[in-house]
Design an enzyme around this catalytic site. Structure first.
Site, PDB file in Angstrom:
ATOM      1  N   ASP A   1       1.467 -10.839   7.831  1.00  0.00           N
ATOM      2  CA  ASP A   1       2.178 -10.934   6.715  1.00  0.00           C
ATOM      3  C   ASP A   1       1.848 -12.384   6.237  1.00  0.00           C
ATOM      4  O   ASP A   1       2.527 -12.982   5.392  1.00  0.00           O
ATOM      5  CB  ASP A   1       3.797 -11.290   7.091  1.00  0.00           C
TER       6      ASP A   1
ATOM      7  N   ASP B   1       3.714  -1.877   3.833  1.00  0.00           N
ATOM      8  CA  ASP B   1       3.748  -3.395   3.480  1.00  0.00           C
ATOM      9  C   ASP B   1       2.771  -4.062   3.246  1.00  0.00           C
ATOM     10  O   ASP B   1       2.757  -5.087   2.295  1.00  0.00           O
ATOM     11  CB  ASP B   1       4.961  -4.015   4.305  1.00  0.00           C
TER      12      ASP B   1
HETATM   13  N1  GLY Z   1       7.955  -6.332   5.352  1.00  0.00           N
HETATM   14  C1  GLY Z   1       9.349  -6.012   5.997  1.00  0.00           C
HETATM   15  C2  GLY Z   1      10.154  -5.504   5.078  1.00  0.00           C
HETATM   16  O1  GLY Z   1       9.998  -5.129   3.902  1.00  0.00           O
HETATM   17  O2  GLY Z   1      11.253  -5.755   5.589  1.00  0.00           O
END
Ligand code: GLY
Length: 393
Positions: A106, A166
């Site tokens: 992330d 994501d």
């Molecule tokens: N990237 C994790 C979420 O969207 O909860």
């Protein structure tokens, strides 16, 4: 066209939503300049946390969006926001230098809306340095055999040998890093990952897998699985929304026309599975009449993706998706956005982070609450409707 008769958000509503949001961010500065908002609120209120979770970049992103708005409005609060943004960048630089909770994918969510934004808006050298270091960290998670960036966990474990949808939002950081440094290695990895991800996470009916596993020996696609969706075969609402915005960004950075088609298909699936007010339940399996929480953040994320994609579409298509985006934001603004600061210190209610079900593996928290990214993408969508926004991604 679906939702033909749903109203669109007006210019005055965009302005009023943005003004309230920017003022709410300013009100939060005393508590959240040296600290960050937690990923989710409890009974509508965020607690302060250290800079040690994957979501803290969204709060700094809200500070920068508020800064842009206040500066344009000639409001003196702009200078306070700028100062707070710089303090937060110091924290992000320290975090990446000390490698605090950065062993995951992330880096884009963390460093694009905070440090890349600060560099683009005010020329922050520390922001640039931190974001390049974050890009270096992100590429350590690339698997050349499978050609993807691994989401979570130790890199040598077959049970972690997977990507998640994501991650498409984490890749603009790599394109930016190549642009800034002149070193193509970041872009090459991003391109490989995009290709592997889009090829595997989009199912035949254009719903999406949240996560997808590969064979660690051969790199061959193995199977999809959910983490935060209701069940393996369902479509987690936010995963689908990450897919919409992810395809728009994939096109922006690669110029490959197939990603426009992917965008149209995943968007169509999303729209066809929305309830009457267009704000999805947490999983697209659910609709009107189901006693399940919403995920308002998905509506704003999808709207941002549409508003990005229309920049590269023929006028006829662009008008269609712009209308959908304006309808989504009308519903979020009317029915989900905070209008009274005594009710919440966030911006948008009824978002869902992680809802445990009998068929998924996730923990249970941040359900039917404000979520930090829900607030950030609400502001981003309104900003995109307010002006020709130079994106942080
Ligand atoms: N990237 C994790 C979420 O969207 O909860």
């Amino acid at each position: 066209m679906l939702f033909e008769n749903m109203p669109v958000i007006t210019g005055e509503e965009v302005e009023s939503g943005l003004r309230f949001s920017a003022e709410q961010v300013v009100r939060n500065l005393p508590e959240f300049t040296y600290k960050f908002q937690k990923a989710y609120s409890v009974d509508g209120f965020y607690e302060p946390i250290e800079n040690n979770y994957w979501t803290t970049g969204f709060w700094t992103g809200e500070i920068w969006l508020a800064y842009e708005y206040m500066k344009e409005a000639g409001d003196a609060a702009a200078e306070r926001l700028r100062a707070a943004g710089e303090i937060q960048i110091d924290s992000f630089l320290e975090r990446i230098e000390r490698k605090i909770e950065v062993d995951h994918h992330d880096m884009g969510f963390l460093y694009s809306p905070s440090c890349v934004a600060g560099y683009k808006l005010i020329g922050s050298k520390k922001g640039r340095e931190a974001a390049i270091k974050a890009a270096d960290q992100l590429i350590t998670r690339y698997h050349p055999v499978g050609e993807f960036i691994q989401a979570w966990g130790p890199m040598d474990a077959p049970e972690n040998y997977r990507l998640i949808i994501d991650c498409l939002l984490n890749l603009p950081l790599l394109y930016w890093a190549s642009e800034e440094t002149g070193d193509g290695k970041y872009r090459e990895i991003a391109e490989k990952h995009i290709h592997t991800a889009v090829k595997n996470v989009i199912r035949e009916d254009y719903s999406t897998w949240h996560t997808f596993f590969f064979n660690m020996e051969t790199g061959a696609p193995d199977h999809g699985a959910t983490c935060q969706g209701y069940r393996d075969g369902s479509a987690w609402a936010r995963g689908q929304a990450w897919g919409i915005y992810g395809c728009a960004l994939a096109y922006k950075y690669t110029g490959r026309k197939e990603y426009i088609e992917n965008f149209k298909h995943v968007t169509q699936y999303f729209l066809e599975h929305l309830p009457k007010d267009m704000v999805p339940f947490w999983d697209l399996e659910f609709t009107d009449g189901d006693d399940q929480p919403r995920d308002s953040s998905s509506a704003s994320i999808a709207a941002c993706g549409m508003l990005e994609m229309i920049k590269s579409m023929e006028p006829e298509d662009a008008a269609v998706y712009k209308k959908y985006a304006m309808q989504l934001m009308k519903s979020v603004y009317d029915n989900y956005a905070v209008k009274d600061e005594t009710e919440s210190n966030g911006l948008v209610l009824h978002s869902t982070y992680s809802n445990h079900s009998p068929y998924n593996t996730c923990n249970h928290y941040g359900v039917d609450e404000c979520n930090s990214w829900g607030d950030y993408f609400y502001m981003e969508a309104l900003t995109r409707l307010h002006k020709d926004w130079a994106l942080y991604w």
